[in-house]
Design a protein around this motif. Sequence first.
Motif, short mmCIF file in Angstrom:
data_model
loop_
_atom_site.label_atom_id
_atom_site.label_comp_id
_atom_site.label_asym_id
_atom_site.label_seq_id
_atom_site.Cartn_x
_atom_site.Cartn_y
_atom_site.Cartn_z
N ASP A 228 -4.58 -10.90 -9.93
CA ASP A 228 -3.42 -10.34 -10.64
C ASP A 228 -2.77 -9.25 -9.79
OD1 ASP A 228 -3.84 -11.99 -12.76
OD2 ASP A 228 -4.73 -10.48 -14.07
N ARG A 229 -3.61 -8.43 -9.16
CA ARG A 229 -3.09 -7.34 -8.33
C ARG A 229 -2.31 -7.91 -7.14
NH1 ARG A 229 -5.28 -2.30 -6.28
NH2 ARG A 229 -4.04 -1.76 -4.46
N ALA B 211 0.96 -9.30 -8.30
CA ALA B 211 1.91 -8.22 -8.60
C ALA B 211 2.44 -7.60 -7.31
CB ALA B 211 1.23 -7.17 -9.47
N GLN B 212 1.58 -7.48 -6.31
CA GLN B 212 2.03 -6.94 -5.02
C GLN B 212 3.06 -7.88 -4.39
OE1 GLN B 212 -1.65 -4.20 -3.34
NE2 GLN B 212 -1.19 -6.08 -2.30
N THR C 164 6.38 -7.47 -6.12
CA THR C 164 7.09 -6.20 -5.91
C THR C 164 7.30 -5.87 -4.43
OG1 THR C 164 4.93 -5.14 -6.10
CG2 THR C 164 6.32 -5.11 -8.05
N LEU D 207 4.90 -5.13 -2.30
CA LEU D 207 3.94 -4.10 -1.87
C LEU D 207 2.76 -4.75 -1.15
CD1 LEU D 207 3.71 -1.88 -5.08
CD2 LEU D 207 5.20 -1.57 -3.12
N ILE E 132 -0.42 2.46 1.07
CA ILE E 132 0.33 1.46 0.31
C ILE E 132 1.73 1.37 0.91
CG2 ILE E 132 1.23 0.80 -1.95
CD1 ILE E 132 -1.13 2.33 -3.19
N ASP F 110 5.62 -0.37 0.88
CA ASP F 110 6.68 -1.16 0.25
C ASP F 110 7.48 -1.73 1.41
OD1 ASP F 110 8.70 -2.33 -1.13
OD2 ASP F 110 9.33 -0.54 -2.23
N LYS G 268 7.62 0.37 4.75
CA LYS G 268 7.61 1.82 4.50
C LYS G 268 6.32 2.24 3.78
CE LYS G 268 10.12 5.07 1.56
NZ LYS G 268 11.07 5.12 0.44
N VAL G 269 5.66 3.26 4.34
CA VAL G 269 4.45 3.79 3.68
C VAL G 269 4.89 4.66 2.50
CG1 VAL G 269 2.40 5.22 3.95
CG2 VAL G 269 3.20 3.83 5.86
N ILE G 270 4.47 4.28 1.29
CA ILE G 270 4.85 5.09 0.13
C ILE G 270 3.69 5.97 -0.33
CG2 ILE G 270 6.62 3.48 -0.68
CD1 ILE G 270 4.49 2.60 -2.84
N TYR G 271 2.49 5.66 0.17
CA TYR G 271 1.33 6.45 -0.26
C TYR G 271 0.23 6.30 0.78
CZ TYR G 271 -3.04 7.32 -2.81
OH TYR G 271 -4.27 7.77 -3.19
N GLU H 219 -3.83 8.11 1.64
CA GLU H 219 -4.80 9.14 1.26
C GLU H 219 -6.20 8.71 1.68
OE1 GLU H 219 -4.64 10.08 -2.90
OE2 GLU H 219 -5.46 12.06 -2.54
N LEU I 132 -9.94 8.56 0.77
CA LEU I 132 -10.59 8.63 -0.54
C LEU I 132 -12.10 8.49 -0.43
CD1 LEU I 132 -8.25 6.24 -2.55
CD2 LEU I 132 -8.35 8.72 -2.75
N ALA J 251 -5.59 -3.98 -11.35
CA ALA J 251 -5.13 -5.37 -11.50
C ALA J 251 -3.62 -5.44 -11.61
CB ALA J 251 -5.77 -5.99 -12.74
N SER J 252 -2.93 -4.39 -11.16
CA SER J 252 -1.47 -4.37 -11.35
C SER J 252 -0.76 -3.61 -10.24
CB SER J 252 -1.14 -3.72 -12.70
OG SER J 252 -1.66 -2.40 -12.72
N ALA J 253 0.50 -3.92 -10.09
CA ALA J 253 1.38 -3.17 -9.19
C ALA J 253 2.78 -3.26 -9.79
CB ALA J 253 1.35 -3.76 -7.78
N LYS K 57 6.84 -1.76 -9.94
CA LYS K 57 7.89 -1.05 -9.19
C LYS K 57 9.14 -1.06 -10.06
CE LYS K 57 10.64 -1.71 -4.95
NZ LYS K 57 10.85 -2.63 -3.81
N VAL L 74 3.50 6.68 -7.88
CA VAL L 74 4.29 7.17 -6.74
C VAL L 74 5.76 7.26 -7.15
CG1 VAL L 74 4.89 6.76 -4.31
CG2 VAL L 74 2.68 5.98 -5.18
N CYS M 215 9.39 7.71 -5.27
CA CYS M 215 10.11 7.82 -4.00
C CYS M 215 11.58 8.09 -4.28
CB CYS M 215 9.97 6.53 -3.19
SG CYS M 215 8.31 6.26 -2.57
N CYS N 224 8.54 10.43 -0.59
CA CYS N 224 7.70 9.96 -1.70
C CYS N 224 6.68 11.03 -2.08
CB CYS N 224 6.93 8.70 -1.30
SG CYS N 224 8.01 7.29 -0.97
#
Lengths: 179, 285
Positions: free
Chosen positions: A94-95, A98-99, A102, A104, A139, A141, A144-147, A149, A151, B52-54, B56, B81, B83, B88
């Motif tokens: 699912d992730r 979704a990426q 979008t 990502l 992460i 987009d 472009k790096v939007i995040y 870190e 961890l 399990a999600s993204a 925008k 996030v 931006c 961002c």
Amino acid sequence: MSTPLRYSLLAVSFAAFICAVVVLRLGASASVEVPHVEFNADNIAPREIEDLTSQSVPRDYGFAWQTMEQALDENRPALLDGYFTGLAREDLKDRVAAQLKTGLRTHYEDRGHKLEAIFYAPAGDAMELHDHAQVDVQIFDGSKVIYEEPLSMEYIVLMTPGADRWLVRQIQALPSEKQ
Amino acid sequence: MKTAITVIGVLFAAGVAWPAEIHAPAQTIAGSAITISTSGSGEATFYLIGPASAIKQKVQAGSDIPLDGDKLDNAGRYVAVLCASDGCTSTSFSVNPAAANKLGMLVHPSRVPIGKPNGISTVAFVFDNFHNLVLKPQPIKFSILPKDGKAVSTNRDSENGVAWVRISSGNKEGATKIGAEIGHADEVRVVQQIAAEACNLRIKAGREKNAFVVETDPVRDCAGNSVPDGTVVSFTKTDAAGKTTVDVPIKRGIAKVQMPIDGRARITVASGVVTGNELEVAGSQ
């Protein structure tokens, strides 16, 4: 140039081309390295861990992370079929879906895992583990790096045996401190 | 002073963008709605990345972003996030499991011989409604309901989302229900209790038409339960020609075999580690 020599050169060139393709392909599939997994089963209960299981669990958990990192980086859900099962696989797919939707992607620099087995079912059909993972996450987009870190994450993990390997059935991050 | 106030006023009037910021609650419960607040001004892009999600979406910096509970079903770490034109900014928060309301159950084996101490292993995993593992200790009631018997139960607290018990099988064959219960949720599995090893295995010999037939009495375990059909019984004939063994599965409670007998012979019977009586027979019988 004689005909046999010409054919030989052609065959050698073709073989070289095939080798190059194979090398490139292998390079792609090994673009994410198997992370280092330090395994500890000193406190496992109630069943004692078998020698073979104590080797295969950290090995397969490392492969699971490798394929997950590659799947999330390259948005390739099929990679998750190898070492994940049940809801863990569905959630990660699912992730990735979704990426893809979008635009990502998530890139991991994996700095290793301290994996501790805490429960091994009496019948040997499930194992619960605690993972202390060190990862750098970025992460994107598009490009472009939007995040980003570094961890330090804690995970609770359920693994079950498959036909020839241990599979991750549940992986759940616990609240943890940032580094 | 007057000049400074004027400059600030002009900046406001000109709509100068303030640095965008984003704030989320440090923790929430799976399936609960939250609001993420932002500061700044102008158009921005909001991202939410979870296990399990993204997500925008375009937002207005400075506005609150409501997140429905169904976007926060999975326990774990979420990154929000924002931006804007000046870059961002991000925050992260944890979604913790909701109340325990489901069990995942493993019972092994599905068939067990009667009277086997700690023969049945039962493991229960505690989940919330969204299938997140609930790690807080929870009381779980395990119960065993034998066929035509009295239910027996025991309580265990889960540890790291898991509770387990070992149960000894009863003395009567048949289906036995093994259950685990938490709050209003319960799970039941059925274990088939089967007869243990054969006991007092006895054979008799006779003739059927022109053949010599050896058959067992009904094969039962020591508690009187019928040993299941398909269990192998071995008949061994020893005569002048040597030793011959025939393996026969039990059918309708007995095992039966035709044996050619030439001269004197000794016939023995066994099932697993259990041996039965011996017969001395002669070909003319």
